[in-house]
Design a protein around this motif. Structure first.
Motif, PDB file in Angstrom:
ATOM      1  N   LEU A 251       0.845  -1.277  -0.216  1.00  0.00           N
ATOM      2  CA  LEU A 251       0.138   0.076   0.207  1.00  0.00           C
ATOM      3  C   LEU A 251       1.061   1.313   0.606  1.00  0.00           C
ATOM      4  O   LEU A 251       0.642   2.619  -0.819  1.00  0.00           O
ATOM      5  CB  LEU A 251      -1.222   0.205   1.407  1.00  0.00           C
ATOM      6  CG  LEU A 251      -2.061  -0.806   1.400  1.00  0.00           C
ATOM      7  CD1 LEU A 251      -2.669  -1.178   2.354  1.00  0.00           C
ATOM      8  CD2 LEU A 251      -3.195  -1.253   0.024  1.00  0.00           C
ATOM      9  N   GLY A 252       2.197   0.980   0.656  1.00  0.00           N
ATOM     10  CA  GLY A 252       2.264   2.536   0.966  1.00  0.00           C
ATOM     11  C   GLY A 252       2.944   2.478  -0.496  1.00  0.00           C
ATOM     12  O   GLY A 252       3.849   3.554  -1.268  1.00  0.00           O
ATOM     13  N   ALA A 313       0.785   0.920   9.470  1.00  0.00           N
ATOM     14  CA  ALA A 313       1.788   1.762   9.072  1.00  0.00           C
ATOM     15  C   ALA A 313       3.071   1.985   8.727  1.00  0.00           C
ATOM     16  O   ALA A 313       3.945   2.880   8.074  1.00  0.00           O
ATOM     17  CB  ALA A 313       1.535   2.916  10.094  1.00  0.00           C
ATOM     18  N   SER A 314       3.614   1.150   9.525  1.00  0.00           N
ATOM     19  CA  SER A 314       5.440   0.647   9.695  1.00  0.00           C
ATOM     20  C   SER A 314       5.734   0.897   8.142  1.00  0.00           C
ATOM     21  O   SER A 314       6.953   0.488   7.296  1.00  0.00           O
ATOM     22  CB  SER A 314       5.426  -0.221  10.386  1.00  0.00           C
ATOM     23  OG  SER A 314       6.855  -0.064  10.396  1.00  0.00           O
ATOM     24  N   GLY A 315       5.213  -0.390   7.556  1.00  0.00           N
ATOM     25  CA  GLY A 315       5.360  -1.057   6.212  1.00  0.00           C
ATOM     26  C   GLY A 315       5.055   0.060   5.099  1.00  0.00           C
ATOM     27  O   GLY A 315       5.481   0.395   4.230  1.00  0.00           O
ATOM     28  N   ILE A 316       4.012   0.819   5.626  1.00  0.00           N
ATOM     29  CA  ILE A 316       3.425   2.060   4.522  1.00  0.00           C
ATOM     30  C   ILE A 316       5.208   2.654   4.073  1.00  0.00           C
ATOM     31  O   ILE A 316       5.124   3.783   3.799  1.00  0.00           O
ATOM     32  CB  ILE A 316       2.407   2.746   5.293  1.00  0.00           C
ATOM     33  CG1 ILE A 316       1.004   1.529   4.855  1.00  0.00           C
ATOM     34  CG2 ILE A 316       2.018   4.046   3.820  1.00  0.00           C
ATOM     35  CD1 ILE A 316      -0.301   2.134   4.982  1.00  0.00           C
ATOM     36  N   LEU A 317       5.386   3.346   5.362  1.00  0.00           N
ATOM     37  CA  LEU A 317       6.752   4.499   5.966  1.00  0.00           C
ATOM     38  C   LEU A 317       7.571   3.678   5.432  1.00  0.00           C
ATOM     39  O   LEU A 317       8.486   4.939   4.582  1.00  0.00           O
ATOM     40  CB  LEU A 317       6.280   5.018   7.125  1.00  0.00           C
ATOM     41  CG  LEU A 317       5.259   5.679   8.170  1.00  0.00           C
ATOM     42  CD1 LEU A 317       5.165   5.755   9.691  1.00  0.00           C
ATOM     43  CD2 LEU A 317       5.160   6.558   7.120  1.00  0.00           C
ATOM     44  N   PHE A 318       7.923   2.358   5.787  1.00  0.00           N
ATOM     45  CA  PHE A 318       9.388   2.361   5.412  1.00  0.00           C
ATOM     46  C   PHE A 318       8.928   1.574   4.131  1.00  0.00           C
ATOM     47  O   PHE A 318      10.535   1.823   3.609  1.00  0.00           O
ATOM     48  CB  PHE A 318       9.162   0.072   5.754  1.00  0.00           C
ATOM     49  CG  PHE A 318       9.919  -0.426   5.310  1.00  0.00           C
ATOM     50  CD1 PHE A 318      11.798   0.281   6.707  1.00  0.00           C
ATOM     51  CD2 PHE A 318      10.851  -1.338   4.351  1.00  0.00           C
ATOM     52  CE1 PHE A 318      13.187  -0.275   6.570  1.00  0.00           C
ATOM     53  CE2 PHE A 318      11.965  -1.282   4.116  1.00  0.00           C
ATOM     54  CZ  PHE A 318      12.984  -1.603   5.609  1.00  0.00           C
ATOM     55  N   ALA A 319       8.312   1.664   3.285  1.00  0.00           N
ATOM     56  CA  ALA A 319       7.609   1.650   1.547  1.00  0.00           C
ATOM     57  C   ALA A 319       8.323   3.089   1.262  1.00  0.00           C
ATOM     58  O   ALA A 319       9.088   3.092  -0.062  1.00  0.00           O
ATOM     59  CB  ALA A 319       7.179   1.447   1.083  1.00  0.00           C
TER      60      ALA A 319
END
Length: 523
Positions: A251-252, A313-319
């Motif tokens: 998603l990110g 949210a962590s996955g979105i920001l990491f992407a």
């Protein structure tokens, strides 16, 4: 006989036994259902009710009445079994009482005819019967309510079904297809809710999340010292977390423009309050698992709210390359997992879900000492406790830093606003950031704490005003806060007031000094 008639005869011969079989089956089923629905009182129940003043005959009668009331959807009125017999048995005494009352009341009255006396007696008898019947119904209703309250209290004090709770926890820790499907869907819904900055969607996504199962499985495995269950629960939790994080990465990558919504950023700075929320949620979830009066699904939703959104949210920001913010969201997830697991283990341990050491002699020593039991619990949860205390300390320090920064920014803004209070200008926004000094030469500071303020108005502040405010801020910083040397930068946006009539003092609502400054500017 024709084939048609033969077929009809065979059908009738077969149909009749089938109907009789269905009839007897329904009778048996009705009887079984009735027996299941009836109240069953143990000797202990009867003894407790007798202590409340009810005899055996009254208890049996009330049990039948209450069973009839509880089995009906309609309100069942309480009536005496044979009211006519009650009336007959009391007629004579009521008539005598009524007659005596009338004789006493007629001593000071005029002579009454026989018909009037009979009517008076009949009215008095009817009145006495109504009063006695009302009293009898009130006593009977009180007995019924006492009986129902006893049943309700007994139901609320049911002991924990250890076997069923263990089965439920272990089944929730299994890596089933349903587990991965629902957690994947929860991550998708939560991810779009975060990107759309919609708290309602984020909370709604938790209706399908299933992360509480493996966490409870870890808690049960730790207090029971069962390595196999611990290994299975850890594997389920890690694999489910990887699935949710992967959904966040996708998603990110697909929606980089929406990756900095408020719902995402707010989950990147965990503090002590998040630990308290996780501890309370974990305790409530564990208590709901062992209590037959509470639904674990509702509490599971509340607990999952603290897990799936920050991990997504962590996955979105990491992407999107925001590794520092992604770490903050992941740290929040890890903190919540540790807090929920520890409180689950604590509640289960207190409720009696414990398997002591394998050595029988050691078991006996631990059973007789509460101190040894507490030490055994801490020993089995040592890893979780150490990690939770360490992370909580770090988050407490961050929380203190956030509070300190808020106090500092508020004090600085007050100094700036006071410095321009007599000017037709106002502050739009301010930012605070520590930066390296590109011109450091050993004499000037290596770092500056740069405060950038954006103003808008009719008259820009002078350099002397900015220097004065900077000195006041530096004095405040040196006295109450630990910051590098302060550097104040003011960006001024000119504002022009255009009206159909010339600007006057009443229109602008400024003092004399401000009007003079505006006049000097025009010249």
């Amino acid at each position: 006989m024709t084939p048609k008639n033969l077929t009809s005869l065979i059908f009738k011969l077969v149909e009749q036994p089938v109907r009789w079989f269905e009839y007897f089956t329904n009778v048996i089923n009705d009887k079984d259902n009735a027996e299941k629905s009836e109240l069953v009182l143990t000797d202990e129940d009867i003894e407790q009710l007798q202590k409340q003043g009810l005899n055996k005959q009254t208890i049996d009668k009330i049990a039948d009445e209450v069973n009839e009331q509880l089995s009906s959807n309609a309100n069942v009125e309480i009536e005496p079994k044979n009211p006519s017999e009650t009336v007959k048995s009391d007629n004579f005494s009521n008539a005598n009482l009524a007659k005596s009352n009338l004789e006493k009341s007629s001593e000071n009255t005029e002579y009454l005819s026989l018909n009037q006396i009979d009517k008076k007696i009949a009215d008095e008898v009817e009145k006495q019967q109504a009063e006695q019947e009302a009293k009898r119904q009130a006593e009977q209703e009180a007995q019924y309510e006492a009986f129902k309250q006893y049943l309700a209290k007994k139901n609320s004090q049911k002991e924990v079904d250890y076997r069923q709770v263990r089965i439920d926890i272990e089944s929730g820790a299994l890596p089933t297809k349903m587990f991965y499907l629902l957690n994947g869907l929860a991550a998708v819904i939560a991810g779009f809710g975060l990107l759309a900055n919609s708290p309602a969607v984020v909370i709604g996504a938790m209706l399908v999340a299933m992360l509480i199962g493996p966490i409870s499985g870890i808690a049960l495995a730790v207090i029971d010292a069962r390595f196999a269950l611990l290994k299975k629960s850890l594997g389920t939790l890690v694999s489910g977390g990887v699935l949710i994080y992967s959904v966040g990465l996708v998603l990110g990558w697909l929606f980089p423009e929406q990756s900095y919504s408020h719902e995402i950023i707010v989950r990147t700075a965990p503090n002590t309050m998040d630990v308290m929320v996780a501890l309370a949620g974990g305790t409530a979830g564990a208590y709901a698992m062992i209590s037959h009066n509470l639904s674990v699904a509702v509490v599971g939703v509340a607990v999952a709210t603290a897990l799936v959104p920050p991990l997504t949210a962590s996955g979105i920001l990491f992407a999107n390359g925001e590794y520092s913010l992604a770490w903050g969201a992941f740290l929040l997830t890890l903190t919540n997992i540790l807090a929920i697991q520890f409180t689950n283990a604590l509640v289960l341990w207190v409720a009696g879900f414990r398997r002591l050491d394998i050595d029988e002699s050691e078991d006996e020593r631990v059973k007789d000492s509460k101190v040894r039991q507490v030490w055994l619990f801490l020993r089995r949860n040592a890893v979780t406790a150490v990690l939770l205390v360490g992370i909580s300390g770090y988050l407490t320090y961050n929380f203190y830093q956030q509070i300190d920064q808020q106090r500092y920014e508020k004090s600085v803004n007050q100094i700036i606003e006071k410095g321009i209070e007599h000017q037709p200008s106002y502050v739009l926004n301010s930012s605070f950031q520590q930066e390296k000094n590109p011109y450091a030469d050993g004499i000037t500071p290596d770092k500056y704490y740069v405060i950038r303020v954006t103003m808008q108005g009719l008259v820009a502040p002078k350099h002397t005003q900015v220097a004065k405010m900077e000195k006041q801020i530096q004095d405040l910083t040196d006295k109450h806060f630990k910051r590098p040397p302060v550097k104040l930068q003011v960006r001024f946006v000119p504002e022009q007031v255009i009206e159909s009539q010339p600007i006057t003092k009443n229109d602008v609502k400024l003092d004399d000094k401000a009007i003079n400054q505006m006049t000097d500017t025009k010249k």
